[in-house]
Every structure is written in structure tokens, then in C-alpha cells.
Design a protein around this motif. Structure first.
Motif, PDB file in Angstrom:
ATOM      1  N   TRP A 105      31.876  36.854  42.999  1.00 25.86           N
ATOM      2  CA  TRP A 105      33.318  36.660  43.228  1.00 25.86           C
ATOM      3  C   TRP A 105      33.636  36.738  44.721  1.00 25.86           C
ATOM      4  O   TRP A 105      34.319  35.868  45.271  1.00 25.86           O
ATOM      5  CB  TRP A 105      34.080  37.716  42.439  1.00 25.86           C
ATOM      6  CG  TRP A 105      35.564  37.747  42.607  1.00 25.86           C
ATOM      7  CD1 TRP A 105      36.260  38.481  43.517  1.00 25.86           C
ATOM      8  CD2 TRP A 105      36.535  37.038  41.833  1.00 25.86           C
ATOM      9  NE1 TRP A 105      37.610  38.275  43.364  1.00 25.86           N
ATOM     10  CE2 TRP A 105      37.806  37.390  42.341  1.00 25.86           C
ATOM     11  CE3 TRP A 105      36.459  36.152  40.771  1.00 25.86           C
ATOM     12  CZ2 TRP A 105      38.999  36.882  41.809  1.00 25.86           C
ATOM     13  CZ3 TRP A 105      37.638  35.647  40.240  1.00 25.86           C
ATOM     14  CH2 TRP A 105      38.884  36.001  40.758  1.00 25.86           C
ATOM     15  N   TRP A 109      34.796  33.396  46.964  1.00 26.97           N
ATOM     16  CA  TRP A 109      36.095  33.445  47.636  1.00 26.97           C
ATOM     17  C   TRP A 109      35.942  33.273  49.146  1.00 26.97           C
ATOM     18  O   TRP A 109      36.656  32.480  49.768  1.00 26.97           O
ATOM     19  CB  TRP A 109      36.801  34.771  47.320  1.00 26.97           C
ATOM     20  CG  TRP A 109      37.795  34.627  46.221  1.00 26.97           C
ATOM     21  CD1 TRP A 109      37.574  34.795  44.886  1.00 26.97           C
ATOM     22  CD2 TRP A 109      39.168  34.275  46.360  1.00 26.97           C
ATOM     23  NE1 TRP A 109      38.730  34.564  44.185  1.00 26.97           N
ATOM     24  CE2 TRP A 109      39.729  34.243  45.054  1.00 26.97           C
ATOM     25  CE3 TRP A 109      39.987  33.980  47.446  1.00 26.97           C
ATOM     26  CZ2 TRP A 109      41.067  33.934  44.820  1.00 26.97           C
ATOM     27  CZ3 TRP A 109      41.325  33.670  47.210  1.00 26.97           C
ATOM     28  CH2 TRP A 109      41.853  33.647  45.920  1.00 26.97           C
ATOM     29  N   ALA A 156      39.956  30.627  43.843  1.00 25.48           N
ATOM     30  CA  ALA A 156      39.849  30.522  45.298  1.00 25.48           C
ATOM     31  C   ALA A 156      40.214  29.126  45.772  1.00 25.48           C
ATOM     32  O   ALA A 156      40.857  28.957  46.810  1.00 25.48           O
ATOM     33  CB  ALA A 156      38.432  30.880  45.757  1.00 25.48           C
TER      34      ALA A 156
END
Length: 251
Positions: A105, A109, A156
Motif C-alpha cells: 500500500w 501510493w 492512489a
């Protein structure tokens, strides 16, 4: 539209929307700087295929601020000036919150924001300073309908494109006194090498049905919109965000 004696820098131009935009500008008389990161061979093949002469390729990792500065300086040195910037480089990576571990994650991002937002911001800075000296220019940022409708499995991406829309509008207000117009183009699904496998999968029919035209956009349709926004006649559209999604998402 006539772009004789105009020069254009297009980021992420080795394929898809960027490639179609380079072809369209060259056919309209412009000299094109084709930016690439890893696809040097494709970028050079595109350069050699374009109508007209004087086109160049420039390589850089758009997420590297120093590389961006050097790339812009090289493009200006080789073409003499940059009249039009098209910020097209970007990535899309799925990362559903419920199935993505925390480290992935973080990584997705950071990478997405660095390329889709910070990269475009830095290219815009370097080019805008040059345009300000010339007291003219056009900046067109490629965003997405996902900035408005949301991207539940690619958060994102949606967030980076929403931020790029806001940046475009802020820059439009700041640069208008220098006769520089800034706009954004927000496509929906576009038929490119990146999306072809998805469009040919069992999901493809449902994706096409999102638009009442029952298809997705051709890259040339987005390119034609970009050319219009880059024209002299489109100056008062500065600050605008143009949807090119075949009525698949209305706002």
C-alpha cells in the motif's frame, strides 16, 4: 488547426494517448519532443514516423526531480523553445485496501503520487518558468474521470488525478498574466496497449456499456481535444477540465 512554428513537449509519449497526440501535433506542423522513461526504442520509432522534421526524443524518470530539470533543459536547447506542454505520463496500479498488505500500500501510493502528480508538477514548473520568459504558452494536463467518480481499487490513482485537476486550475489563475493558459483533459477508458487486455477480457463488454455509445474512446479522440486546447482560439478555456468519456460519467 495549424501549429506551424510551434514546439510541443509530451511526457509519456511512446504509446497510447501520448503517441496519438504526438502524431496529431506533427501532422499539424509542430515540432515534437517525445518524452519516454524506459521505452526508448518505441519513442525513437515514433519520432522517425512523424510527419515533418526536427522532432526529438528525451528520456527521464518523471519521478526524479533532477532528471526532469535536465530533460526540460535538453528539450529547450534542442528545439529552441517549448510553446506547449502536455503532461501525459502516468501509471495505474490496483491496490484494493482489503487485499493489499501495508507495505505494498505504501509503495504503490508513493510511486503513483510521485509519477502522476509530483512528476507533472515538476515538469510544469520547469516549462512554465521558460514560458513566462516568452510571455506565452499552453499547458495541458491529462487527468481522469476517476478524479470525480472515485477509483475504489486504485485509490492512489484517483487521488493523484484529482490533485492534478486542482493544480491545473491553481496554475491557470497564476499564469494567466503571462498569457499562459492551463487546462486539464479527463478521459474515461481509452483503447490503448495498456487497456487492451482488459477490454478483450470478459469485463470488456461491461466497460464499453458504461458509455451510451457502447464503446471506449480512441486515443485520437483525446488527442484532438488536446490540440484544440493548445490552440490560440482556446485561451479562454484556461482553468477548464474537459471530460472525454462518451457520457459514461456526468458531473
Amino acid at each position: 488547426m495549424n501549429f506551424q512554428n510551434k514546439t510541443v513537449l509530451i511526457t509519456g509519449a511512446s504509446g497510447g494517448i501520448g503517441k496519438a497526440t504526438a502524431v496529431a501535433f506533427a501532422r499539424s506542423g509542430a515540432k515534437v519532443a517525445i518524452h519516454y522513461h524506459q521505452q526508448q526504442i518505441k519513442a525513437e520509432q515514433l519520432r522517425n514516423s512523424l510527419a515533418g522534421t526536427g522532432h526529438i526524443t528525451v528520456g527521464a524518470d518523471i519521478a526524479d526531480a533532477k532528471a526532469v530539470e535536465e530533460m526540460v533543459s535538453l528539450a529547450i536547447a534542442q528545439l529552441g523553445q517549448i510553446d506547449i506542454l502536455v503532461n501525459n505520463a502516468g501509471i495505474y496500479k490496483e491496490h484494493p485496501l482489503d487485499t493489499t498488505d501495508y507495505q505494498d500500500w505504501q509503495n504503490i501510493w508513493q510511486e503513483t503520487v510521485n509519477i502522476n502528480l509530483i512528476g507533472a508538477v515538476n515538469v510544469s514548473y520547469c516549462i512554465a518558468r521558460h514560458m513566462m520568459d516568452n510571455n506565452r504558452g499552453r499547458i495541458i494536463n491529462i487527468t481522469s474521470r476517476g478524479a470525480f467518480r472515485g477509483e475504489p481499487t486504485a485509490t492512489a490513482y484517483g487521488a493523484s488525478k484529482a490533485a492534478l485537476n486542482c493544480f491545473s486550475q491553481s496554475l491557470a489563475q497564476h499564469l494567466a498574466p503571462y498569457n499562459i493558459a492551463v487546462t486539464a483533459v479527463a478521459p474515461g477508458f481509452v483503447e490503448t496497449d495498456m487497456t487492451r487486455s482488459l477490454l478483450e477480457s470478459p469485463q470488456g463488454e461491461a466497460i464499453c456499456q458504461q458509455s451510451p455509445f457502447n464503446r471506449v474512446a480512441h486515443p485520437e479522440e483525446v488527442a484532438n481535444t488536446i490540440l484544440f486546447l493548445a490552440s490560440e482560439e482556446a485561451e479562454f478555456l484556461s482553468g477548464g477540465i474537459v471530460d472525454v468519456n462518451g457520457a459514461s460519467y456526468l458531473r
